[in-house]
Write a protein that holds these residues in place. Sequence first.
Motif, PDB file in Angstrom:
ATOM      1  N   LEU A 141      -1.998   1.042  -4.142  1.00 17.94           N
ATOM      2  CA  LEU A 141      -0.770   1.878  -3.589  1.00 17.94           C
ATOM      3  C   LEU A 141      -0.943   2.283  -2.082  1.00 17.94           C
ATOM      4  O   LEU A 141      -0.146   2.830  -1.195  1.00 17.94           O
ATOM      5  N   LEU A 142      -2.000   1.866  -1.544  1.00 15.72           N
ATOM      6  CA  LEU A 142      -2.355   2.375  -0.093  1.00 15.72           C
ATOM      7  C   LEU A 142      -1.516   1.884   1.017  1.00 15.72           C
ATOM      8  O   LEU A 142      -0.758   2.664   1.800  1.00 15.72           O
ATOM      9  N   GLU A 143      -0.783   0.519   0.863  1.00 17.31           N
ATOM     10  CA  GLU A 143       0.262   0.220   1.671  1.00 17.31           C
ATOM     11  C   GLU A 143       1.563   1.028   1.858  1.00 17.31           C
ATOM     12  O   GLU A 143       2.458   1.101   2.655  1.00 17.31           O
ATOM     13  N   GLN A 144       1.852   1.595   0.377  1.00 17.42           N
ATOM     14  CA  GLN A 144       2.960   2.406   0.327  1.00 17.42           C
ATOM     15  C   GLN A 144       2.685   4.101   0.435  1.00 17.42           C
ATOM     16  O   GLN A 144       3.533   4.848   0.211  1.00 17.42           O
ATOM     17  N   ALA A 145       1.538   4.264   0.875  1.00 21.36           N
ATOM     18  CA  ALA A 145       1.394   5.855   0.981  1.00 21.36           C
ATOM     19  C   ALA A 145       2.376   6.646   1.662  1.00 21.36           C
ATOM     20  O   ALA A 145       2.658   7.578   1.363  1.00 21.36           O
ATOM     21  N   ASN A 146       3.099   5.959   2.777  1.00 22.49           N
ATOM     22  CA  ASN A 146       4.005   6.821   3.473  1.00 22.49           C
ATOM     23  C   ASN A 146       5.475   6.686   2.797  1.00 22.49           C
ATOM     24  O   ASN A 146       6.343   7.289   3.574  1.00 22.49           O
ATOM     25  N   TRP A 147       5.481   5.977   2.056  1.00 23.65           N
ATOM     26  CA  TRP A 147       6.866   5.543   1.357  1.00 23.65           C
ATOM     27  C   TRP A 147       7.242   7.042   0.335  1.00 23.65           C
ATOM     28  O   TRP A 147       6.340   7.638   0.069  1.00 23.65           O
TER      29      TRP A 147
ATOM     30  N   MET B 346      -5.934   5.096   7.177  1.00 21.41           N
ATOM     31  CA  MET B 346      -5.666   3.923   6.140  1.00 21.41           C
ATOM     32  C   MET B 346      -6.531   2.872   6.767  1.00 21.41           C
ATOM     33  O   MET B 346      -6.969   2.081   5.734  1.00 21.41           O
ATOM     34  N   GLU B 347      -6.570   2.515   7.921  1.00 20.20           N
ATOM     35  CA  GLU B 347      -7.049   1.340   8.225  1.00 20.20           C
ATOM     36  C   GLU B 347      -8.692   1.516   7.913  1.00 20.20           C
ATOM     37  O   GLU B 347      -9.173   0.520   7.584  1.00 20.20           O
TER      38      GLU B 347
END
Lengths: 256, 367, 301
Positions: A141-147, B346-347
């Motif tokens: 879910l990292l890519e959605q962390a700021n959703w 995150m990176e």
Amino acid sequence: MPILRIRGLTHYFGGLRAVHDFHLDLEPGELVGIIGPNGAGKTTVFNLITGVYRPTEGEIFFNGHNLVGKRPDQIVSLGIARTFQTIRLFKELTVLDNVRIAHFARTRYGVMSAMFRLPQYVREEAEIRERALELLDLMGLLEQANWVASSLPYGLQRRLEIARALATEPRLLLLDEPAAGMNPGEIADLMELIQWIRRRFDLTILLIEHQMRVVMGICERIKVLDFGETIAEGTPAEIQSNPRVIEAYLGEEAIA
Amino acid sequence: MKRPSFSFLTPVLTPVRVAYASLPFSVRRWTMPILLVLFFVVALLSPSFINLYWQQVLIYVGINIILTASLNLVNGYMGEFSVGHAGFMAVGAYVASILTVWVFPRWGLEAYIAYLFPIALLVGGLAAGLTGLVIAFPSFRTRGDYLAIVTLAWNMIVKSVLENIDAIGGPRGFMGMQKLTSVAWVYVWVVFTIYLLRNLVYSNFGRGTLSIREDEIASSLVSVDTRKVKITVFVVAAFFAGIAGGLFAHIIQFINPRSFSILKSTDVLVMVYLGGISSLGGSILGATVYTVLLELLRPLQVWRWVVGPLLLVLLMIFRPRGIMGMQEWPFLIPREERAERVAALMERIRGRREAFAATAPVGGSSD
Amino acid sequence: MQTLIQQVLNALQLGSVYALIALGYTMVYGIIRLINFAHGDIFMVSTYVAFFIGTALMSHALRLPGIVAFGLTMAAAMMVTALLAVLIERFAYKPLRQAPRVSAVITALGVGLFLENFTLATIGPDPRFLPRFFSVQTFTVGGVAFSNIQIIIIAVSAAVMLLLDTIVRRTMVGMAMRAVSWDKSTAPLMGVPVDSIISITFAIGASIAAVGGTLFGMVYTVDPYMGIRIGWWAFISAVVGGIGNIRGAMVGGYILGFVEIFTPVILPASTYRDFVAFSMLLLLLIFRPYGILGRPVAQKV
């Protein structure tokens, strides 16, 4: 020595008996399922374990701690986490914040430390941020962390709810109908995920589920409730051939 | 976070923004402190170039910012509905006034009163904060409408108690305060308040507060000690309301129980919901716009009191979250929480991913 | 002993008015779970309506008998106030029916303040008196003095409450109200026109407040801020009785009437009565938030 030990658990809502004389011993590392028709008292058992309701009678011991009379947050700090039948995320907060909130009990800094940005606050916050993002990464879910949580697709919301529960670092995870509302493809993923987190986080899991495929596929033991009573208990194979179960439950609903 | 857009300024702002962003971080980090000090100097010198009337308006703006931001903690961030903020303000106002009018002079400290003023304010704030517990404890058991009634009853009780203590003037009020509140002092307290509240909001407690608004039971089931959070929120909010009360008493120089009625509480509510819930920037905006608006409407006389309630009703129907609901001005977000910092982190985590033995299975069909 | 009975009569008189207003709070709460903070001010408006119409009707040109003028005044106040309440519901509350409940409560607070300040701006702050519909006659029975006005207030209030109780319990409208109160989503499936029933509830609540307003105006003065104090006391009555519970509101009204009259008797300074009433409210909310006649609501998890 069982990790969770429930004896004679009984609960009434007014005059209605929701759970009667429920017993359960969970050994560390087990994956046990609870099934039963709607209104059989399954979710009530979860609510009693996690301190949302106080049982009318009976005792619940977790790792030697008596849970009866404890507040939900105290019980969670002892190492029990749960998800909900209908998703209860913090909808308007970000995915990252949903997971960070679950670090509450393990955070040591005080109000003053936070307000004046003392070193302890800065250090712990950095830790929480990193740990939460790592957990999100693990859960995909990292890519959605700021959703914002409510903007996630349904399957990912379920997954976030599990991630949030894991962030409290539980020993025992209670999953309340995790497959509800999922399509067959999503259910297959979910079963894989449950197996995986059990190994990865070394968990004991108690699962409520309606989808027979899930329960029969991954549980080692199953308890069947009907009108608050335990009517059967055993391995998936035993349950499938138990006449009382077939009458009370399987008879009514199609086996998925 | 969405930034408020002022499209007609874009041709001017964009080059400035780009140029600013190209400055090294070691330079940029000083922007905020320098601006704050600069504004302080301006505030300090303001009496020499702003007339008395507008100084007073500025002071009211500042006091209202403190009141609004602190009430926003309860009504916005925690999603409770407190209508008794003026009650806490009253406690702070009376305690601070008693200190500067009676206690300090009795101790022979009259000459130092201007220096002791912050102490009087702090004591007033602490006293108010302590009374915040009166609301915090009932909030364990009741919420929503019923808690609103509790806060309202609190407001009425404070007013009634003050009316019945003859030693502090009863219904006639309390006076004798010197005009100790200045633009510079108010500025300092506003900066202080916003800074502390911001830090609180972006902490464990702030997130716990938000989670109570979203779903209290789920919140306690992910380990949030909701009682601790509620106590914190009510005490902190009451503390700052008390500070605002002390500042208010020392500009108006005369307080009576009626100054802190439910009408005052409602004014603060209007500012919270005008500016926007769960937003400190919104509170600054709401308090400023509303205070200045009421001043500009002065020629309308009695009719201007119709504006606030009407505004409140229209806001609730058409924009219930206010101008900046749930959004924040970038400069009010702590640096480490800003999008670019989180993205960098995150990176780094992505870069480390290989180190893990396994990542959770991510099915292709889970969309 | 005589003074005691005298005070009891005073308490009944005041309690009647509180009960009448409390009914409006409790009915609206019962049906849409909204604390209608504007209700006290709706009561205030009703007394102004009674003031203007009563003054016009009692002018010498008409020469109406007092009882007729009184009846017409009350009827007119009831109608105008009911209309006002329905309009408020339609334009301020209805758009918020799906919104978070707090939004509607804030709106109600705003509407109340609007009514107060609007009245202040248009009519002014001076207290007014309703015309004398009846000449005051005082009777003395066994040393206890009471007036015909007192009797009228107590009797009319009791009659109105009895009527309301019958409407809610025995008529189709009352049944529909209870249906909407139980379940707003299922009621329309049974053919209950939810919107109309909600409007009717507001109208009934407001007209009962107008009865209270007219009666109140016969004894006390009328001013733009009267709605705050009387409104709050009536509201406490509703909570004391268990908000949403109609008989509870009646009982609560009389309790508060007694609190107001007997507080100065027990505590020396009369200014303590607000303190007593609101402390009572606070303690009640903490220890028995569902009131005396209400029942606790289980929380669904």
